[in-house]
Design a protein around this motif. Structure first.
Motif, PDB file in Angstrom:
ATOM      1  N   PRO A  69      -2.100 -14.773   1.400  1.00 26.75           N
ATOM      2  CA  PRO A  69      -0.814 -14.327   1.944  1.00 26.75           C
ATOM      3  C   PRO A  69      -0.046 -13.405   1.017  1.00 26.75           C
ATOM      4  N   TRP A  70      -0.218 -13.567  -0.294  1.00 21.83           N
ATOM      5  CA  TRP A  70       0.536 -12.728  -1.233  1.00 21.83           C
ATOM      6  C   TRP A  70      -0.042 -11.327  -1.391  1.00 21.83           C
ATOM      7  N   SER A  71      -1.283 -11.116  -1.018  1.00 22.91           N
ATOM      8  CA  SER A  71      -1.858  -9.775  -1.107  1.00 22.91           C
ATOM      9  C   SER A  71      -2.120  -9.166   0.258  1.00 22.91           C
ATOM     10  N   ARG A  72      -1.896  -9.940   1.300  1.00 23.29           N
ATOM     11  CA  ARG A  72      -2.122  -9.434   2.658  1.00 23.29           C
ATOM     12  C   ARG A  72      -0.960  -8.540   3.080  1.00 23.29           C
ATOM     13  N   GLY A  73      -1.291  -7.393   3.627  1.00 20.36           N
ATOM     14  CA  GLY A  73      -0.257  -6.490   4.142  1.00 20.36           C
ATOM     15  C   GLY A  73       0.205  -5.493   3.101  1.00 20.36           C
ATOM     16  N   GLY A  74       0.042  -4.237   3.397  1.00 12.67           N
ATOM     17  CA  GLY A  74       0.492  -3.160   2.511  1.00 12.67           C
ATOM     18  C   GLY A  74       0.717  -1.909   3.326  1.00 12.67           C
ATOM     19  N   ALA A  75       1.601  -1.061   2.858  1.00 17.59           N
ATOM     20  CA  ALA A  75       1.928   0.166   3.594  1.00 17.59           C
ATOM     21  C   ALA A  75       1.786   1.361   2.671  1.00 17.59           C
ATOM     22  N   SER A  76       0.892   2.253   3.021  1.00 15.65           N
ATOM     23  CA  SER A  76       0.671   3.466   2.240  1.00 15.65           C
ATOM     24  C   SER A  76       1.001   4.688   3.081  1.00 15.65           C
ATOM     25  N   ILE A  77       1.676   5.670   2.453  1.00 13.76           N
ATOM     26  CA  ILE A  77       1.973   6.928   3.156  1.00 13.76           C
ATOM     27  C   ILE A  77       0.725   7.783   3.281  1.00 13.76           C
ATOM     28  N   PHE A  78      -0.318   7.437   2.538  1.00 15.35           N
ATOM     29  CA  PHE A  78      -1.585   8.152   2.690  1.00 15.35           C
ATOM     30  C   PHE A  78      -2.296   7.563   3.899  1.00 15.35           C
ATOM     31  N   SER A  79      -1.860   8.046   5.044  1.00 16.64           N
ATOM     32  CA  SER A  79      -2.328   7.534   6.329  1.00 16.64           C
ATOM     33  C   SER A  79      -2.527   8.699   7.275  1.00 16.64           C
ATOM     34  N   ASN A  80      -1.384   9.295   7.737  1.00 16.24           N
ATOM     35  CA  ASN A  80      -1.432  10.490   8.587  1.00 16.24           C
ATOM     36  C   ASN A  80      -0.008  11.023   8.719  1.00 16.24           C
ATOM     37  N   ASN A  81       0.477  11.722   7.685  1.00 11.88           N
ATOM     38  CA  ASN A  81       1.857  12.201   7.640  1.00 11.88           C
ATOM     39  C   ASN A  81       1.908  13.684   7.290  1.00 11.88           C
ATOM     40  N   PHE A  82       2.849  14.385   7.948  1.00 11.91           N
ATOM     41  CA  PHE A  82       3.054  15.810   7.707  1.00 11.91           C
ATOM     42  C   PHE A  82       4.134  16.012   6.633  1.00 11.91           C
ATOM     43  N   LEU A  83       3.889  17.001   5.766  1.00 10.40           N
ATOM     44  CA  LEU A  83       4.851  17.380   4.746  1.00 10.40           C
ATOM     45  C   LEU A  83       5.035  18.887   4.778  1.00 10.40           C
ATOM     46  N   THR A  84       6.156  19.332   4.249  1.00 13.25           N
ATOM     47  CA  THR A  84       6.361  20.766   4.059  1.00 13.25           C
ATOM     48  C   THR A  84       5.566  21.207   2.839  1.00 13.25           C
ATOM     49  N   SER A  85       5.466  22.482   2.636  1.00 10.87           N
ATOM     50  CA  SER A  85       4.751  22.995   1.459  1.00 10.87           C
ATOM     51  C   SER A  85       5.483  22.670   0.170  1.00 10.87           C
ATOM     52  N   GLY A  86       6.739  22.246   0.294  1.00  8.96           N
ATOM     53  CA  GLY A  86       7.498  21.808  -0.873  1.00  8.96           C
ATOM     54  C   GLY A  86       7.388  20.324  -1.128  1.00  8.96           C
ATOM     55  N   PHE A  87       6.484  19.647  -0.437  1.00  4.90           N
ATOM     56  CA  PHE A  87       6.192  18.216  -0.593  1.00  4.90           C
ATOM     57  C   PHE A  87       7.342  17.328  -0.141  1.00  4.90           C
ATOM     58  N   LEU A 127      -0.678  17.548   4.559  1.00  5.02           N
ATOM     59  CA  LEU A 127      -0.990  16.283   5.209  1.00  5.02           C
ATOM     60  C   LEU A 127      -1.406  15.253   4.169  1.00  5.02           C
ATOM     61  N   THR A 128      -0.795  14.062   4.243  1.00  5.23           N
ATOM     62  CA  THR A 128      -1.332  12.902   3.517  1.00  5.23           C
ATOM     63  C   THR A 128      -2.148  12.101   4.524  1.00  5.23           C
ATOM     64  N   HIS A 129      -3.366  11.765   4.156  1.00 10.37           N
ATOM     65  CA  HIS A 129      -4.303  11.250   5.148  1.00 10.37           C
ATOM     66  C   HIS A 129      -5.115  10.094   4.573  1.00 10.37           C
ATOM     67  N   ARG A 130      -5.601   9.245   5.454  1.00  9.88           N
ATOM     68  CA  ARG A 130      -6.497   8.155   5.091  1.00  9.88           C
ATOM     69  C   ARG A 130      -7.785   8.326   5.884  1.00  9.88           C
ATOM     70  N   PHE A 131      -8.900   8.473   5.174  1.00  6.52           N
ATOM     71  CA  PHE A 131     -10.189   8.712   5.834  1.00  6.52           C
ATOM     72  C   PHE A 131     -10.823   7.380   6.258  1.00  6.52           C
ATOM     73  N   ALA A 132     -10.084   6.671   7.124  1.00  6.27           N
ATOM     74  CA  ALA A 132     -10.533   5.346   7.565  1.00  6.27           C
ATOM     75  C   ALA A 132     -11.795   5.419   8.403  1.00  6.27           C
ATOM     76  N   ALA A 133     -11.981   6.510   9.117  1.00  6.80           N
ATOM     77  CA  ALA A 133     -13.173   6.639   9.965  1.00  6.80           C
ATOM     78  C   ALA A 133     -14.447   6.712   9.134  1.00  6.80           C
ATOM     79  N   ASN A 134     -14.315   7.096   7.862  1.00  6.05           N
ATOM     80  CA  ASN A 134     -15.485   7.171   6.993  1.00  6.05           C
ATOM     81  C   ASN A 134     -15.877   5.809   6.436  1.00  6.05           C
ATOM     82  N   GLY A 135     -15.011   4.806   6.613  1.00  5.49           N
ATOM     83  CA  GLY A 135     -15.325   3.459   6.149  1.00  5.49           C
ATOM     84  C   GLY A 135     -14.746   3.169   4.777  1.00  5.49           C
ATOM     85  N   PRO A 136     -14.754   1.897   4.384  1.00  4.66           N
ATOM     86  CA  PRO A 136     -14.204   1.514   3.079  1.00  4.66           C
ATOM     87  C   PRO A 136     -15.099   1.983   1.942  1.00  4.66           C
TER      88      PRO A 136
END
Length: 883
Positions: free
Chosen positions: A230-248, A379-388
């Motif tokens: 329970p203490w390590s379950r659940g996390g949120a990363s912005i490296f998922s599928n988010n758009f950014l400007t060229s200035g980050f 784009l910050t992205h997570r290549f989840a389709a490629n597998g762990p």
């Protein structure tokens, strides 16, 4: 009935007060506690001295964990056994999924790090783990082969050379075993994962001319996934599928469903939209906290007596440690192409969120993003389709020690040669080559709005399997001699001396994609090198009075790479009363710079720094961070760490049923080897920092970097002052000062027909721990002031029962800044039945209250992974049969 140990081991066990159970040992008992059997024994050599003696209680604090205690502990590995000792003040590294040291386990006496704790096997250096390069892997030592473990909680470079700063752990293997011993065991933790199985078989024969012992062992622990706690379950990363400007900056102001989150692509297991419109990925969904490990060993010890004075011996071991770890799918960081450090979405390309379907756009919400149709987005992205990311490791150790022991005149001598090779391979799957992935994203072949339906051939086109090949080879030659020089009224003057020669070859080679920085989700810097070491040492023990002895040791080490070191030590032992022994010691030590640092190959690093001349050349404000061309190199000016140790203690026995000891210790380390950052180098050369290592310089502007021969420093444009390149790495910098005390109390009661009871309390207190003359961090997060154990053993007839209480002190603060961390207490219970057919049935439970670790959300795994464990309640059963 209970199996009988050999008389020498039994006497050492008694003389050192090793009555502790459940794996944690007693500090050596006073000499007066020895019985007649111990007094009549041949002299033996105890860790911290090469002079053999019958008076085992010497001037140095030695703690012993014998074979009986090992079995009472319930532990199945050397690493688990030592991790719980109070001397391991801040905990130590355990196998971690996702780490470059995934299969490694170490011990860190006095919280000084595994590299400053010397591990010996039968008085000789354990091999360096090639995947770490700076410390010795306890997982490579089978617990079934261990007779006892001696812990010297004092510096010992004067006897053993480099690394013996925090102390010495000497693992003594089984040699005098006769018969057959079969052991099987299993554990069933009440929380998912971490199940453990063990098995071993030991065979021993002895005769008039010698003996031989052969053993095999197996030990395996299953993987523990983050989602199962329970203490390590659940996390949120912005490296998922988010758009950014060229200035980050996250994209905002685009209307409904036009925020930073890629709404269409934020689907699938682990993905979710937050209330602020960001797409988040739960990186704990498939990742593991603790890697699965498997240890398989074959070991043998043999001796052949040529005659009454001379014998040949051979110690050999083949060991294999395999591990498996799983980490979350690859995040797009660092992104090594495109010039922005993130995935680039060019205007008009299929994956740009504003490109209409008529132009090949793939975003179903394209109309919302027309305000940025002409902008370059990131784009910050997570290549989840490629597998762990899955990592499998395989470490194989081959250790052979051949020698001869004998007597020349009045000298006991030993000559020998030893060859140790440790081979390590690592394979990682489902990593991303950003230079290949970016074109597939730009062309639209990889659809960021529906990645789980991207064709497999497209995914495979930029997915890489990475590798690592590491090797450590040591060839040792040694010669030792000891004798009694002459007799004084109080006894003989003892002398020991000898020489050692060792060749070390080391390599840790990452595949070209990793070494050249082309892999997203992993990085590695290869290293390879070698050296030879020549050492001479001597030791003398002088009995000044019947109750006073003084000993001294001196060792000279010459390294072919960094230079030489001389390490002295003085110790005194005084027994004013039969019930009291006083002892004190002083010594100097060193830690040679490790080959992984000295032989690291240069690697590129785009370092962010604040430097006004460079900022002016870039046309930005002087306080704005800018990226410069940096290189990480091996520092040719690196020197050894130097230490000074003090120890003052007393061992006492006021009553037949009560004994104990108290020792105060202090360690001072100079020229601490530390990584020096780019900004620190700039500040030091500008004169704005005082904490600066030697050897920094202004590098030539016309050189072709990287050039390790130039050392660490900065090269600037002679006209504008702009930084052209910078070279950083490790340097000899700073200090560590720590002090505290160890305390041990033992009680023994014999109730006749009602059985016997032994109780042992062992504790270590850290009063001071300062780095670079900074704040005292003893008691702060990660470094509790107290660690202690209370061990009780009750025996009656054919039964024995053990109770162990483990204590870790509270800490002043937490990493998540929610306040202090509470103390942690766990209880372990064990019951043993010694059967009439010479078997032993063991049933036990570790952490019987199912206590959670002390939680801290600031820790990556929810708690301090080195200091606590998250196994919970662990019932186990073991059966041993002797023939």
């Amino acid at each position: 009935m209970k199996d009988i140990r050999n008389p020498l081991a039994a006497a050492i066990h008694y003389a050192l007060g090793a009555g502790v159970v459940a794996g944690l040992a007693a500090t050596a008992a006073p000499a007066f506690a020895q019985d007649d059997e111990a007094a009549d024994l041949d002299r033996v050599e105890v860790t911290g001295s090469r002079i053999k003696r019958t008076d085992i209680e010497g001037a140095l604090p030695v703690t012993v964990i014998d074979r009986e205690q090992i079995e009472f502990s319930g532990k199945t590995s050397v690493a688990d056994l030592l991790r719980d000792t109070p001397f391991n003040s801040a905990g130590s590294f355990r196998p971690q999924s996702g780490s470059s040291a995934q299969s490694f386990a170490g011990v860190s006496l006095r919280a000084l790090g595994s590299g400053r704790t010397l591990v010996l096997i039968d008085g000789k250096r354990a091999p360096v783990a090639p995947n770490v390069g700076s410390a010795q892997d306890l997982n490579a030592i089978p617990l079934a082969a261990v007779e006892r473990i001696e812990i010297l909680s004092d510096g010992a470079s004067a006897v053993y050379g480099s690394d013996a700063i925090g102390g010495v752990v000497n693992i003594i293997t089984r040699k005098d075993f006769t018969g057959v011993e079969l052991t099987v065991g299993t554990s069933d933790p009440k929380r998912a994962g971490g199940d453990r199985d063990e098995a071993s078989a030991i065979f021993g024969l002895s005769g008039d001319r010698g003996q031989i012992m052969v053993g095999v062992s197996y030990d395996e622990r299953e993987i523990i996934f983050a989602a199962d706690r329970p203490w390590s379950r659940g996390g949120a990363s912005i490296f998922s599928n988010n758009f950014l400007t060229s200035g980050f900056s996250f994209l905002t102001g685009q209307g409904p469903n036009g925020g930073p989150g890629n709404v269409a692509g934020c689907t699938g297991p682990g993905f979710s939209l937050t209330s602020s419109g960001l797409c988040a990925y739960d990186f704990t969904l498939v990742s593991a906290d603790e890697a699965a490990t498997r240890n398989e060993s074959l070991f043998t010890r043999s001796r052949f007596d040529i005659n009454a004075d001379w014998s040949l011996f051979m110690n050999a071991q083949v060991n294999r440690v395999k591990s498996f770890g799983r980490y979350a799918p690859v995040p797009s960081s660092p992104w090594l192409v495109g010039g922005f450090g993130a995935i680039v979405l060019e205007p008009g390309t299929p994956n740009h969120p504003a490109t209409p379907p008529s132009a090949g756009g793939q975003n179903p919400l394209w109309e919302t993003y027309q305000g940025v149709a002409d902008d370059i987005l990131l784009l910050t992205h997570r290549f989840a389709a490629n597998g762990p990311r899955d990592t499998s490791t395989d470490a194989q150790l081959y250790d052979v020690d051949l020698g001869v022991q004998g007597r020349i005149g009045n000298f006991d001598v030993e000559f020998g040669a030893r060859r140790v090779e440790s081979q390590y391979t690592e394979v990682g799957r489902n990593y991303i080559v950003s230079a290949l992935a970016q074109p597939q994203i730009t062309s639209g072949a990889y659809n960021i709005y529906d990645p789980f339906n991207v064709p497999q051939d497209v995914l495979q086109s930029f997915t890489a399997t990475i590798g690592r090949d590491a090797n450590y080879l040591s060839k040792d030659f040694y010669a030792n001699a000891s004798t009694d020089l002459f007799d004084l009224p109080a006894g003989p003057v003892g002398l020991a001396f000898g020489a050692e020669y060792r060749e070390e070859d080391y390599k840790d080679i990452y595949d070209d994609l990793q070494a050249n920085g082309n892999i997203t989700g992993s990085a590695g810097n290869s290293a390879s090198g070698g050296r030879d070491i020549t050492a001479f040492f001597g030791e003398v023990l002088v009995p000044v009075l019947d109750n006073l002895e003084i000993s001294g040791a001196l060792r000279y080490d010459d390294y072919s790479d960094f230079g030489d070191a001389t390490s002295p030590k003085l110790a005194i032992r005084y027994q004013p009363l039969d019930q009291l022994t006083l002892r004190a010691s002083w010594g100097e030590g060193f830690r040679a710079p490790t080959l992984d640092i000295l032989s690291a190959r240069p690697s590129f690093s785009a370092d962010g720094v604040i430097d006004p001349p460079t900022a002016a050349a870039f046309g930005v404000p002087p306080t704005q961070a800018v990226q410069i061309t940096g290189f990480v190199i091996a520092n040719p000016n690196l020197d050894a760490e130097k230490s000074e140790q003090f120890n003052v203690g007393a061992a006492f026995e006021p009553f037949d049923w009560l004994s104990g000891s108290v020792d105060w210790w202090k360690i001072e380390i100079e020229d601490r080897v530390a990584a020096i950052g780019a900004q620190q180098i700039i500040n030091c050369l500008n004169g704005t920092s005082q904490n600066c290592p030697p050897g920094l310089s202004n590098l030539p502007a016309g050189a072709s970097p990287p050039d390790p021969s130039l050392g660490l420093g900065v090269a600037r444009n002679p006209d504008t002052g702009q930084i052209l390149y910078l070279q950083r790495g490790f340097a000899s910098l700073g200090t560590i000062d720590t002090e505290g005390f160890d305390v041990n109390l033992r009680g023994n009661w014999n109730f006749g027909d009602m059985g016997s009871l032994r109780v042992d309390a062992q504790g270590t207190y850290v009063g001071v721990y300062e780095t670079d003359a900074g704040a005292n961090v003893a008691g702060d997060n990660g470094l509790p002031r107290w660690r202690a154990t209370l061990n009780s053993e009750y025996r009656i007839g054919d039964f024995a029962f053990a109770w162990v209480m483990n204590y870790i002190d509270d800490q002043n603060d937490s990493l998540d800044n929610t306040g202090p961390l509470p103390s942690w207490i766990t209880h372990d219970l064990q019951a043993n039945w010694y059967t009439p057919w010479n078997g032993q049935v063991t049933v036990g439970v570790d952490n019987i209250a199912n206590k959670d670790p002390v939680l801290d959300n600031g820790e990556g795994r929810g708690f301090n992974f080195s200091l606590y464990d998250g196994y919970g309640r662990i019932p186990y059963v073991r059966y041993k049969q002797n023939f």
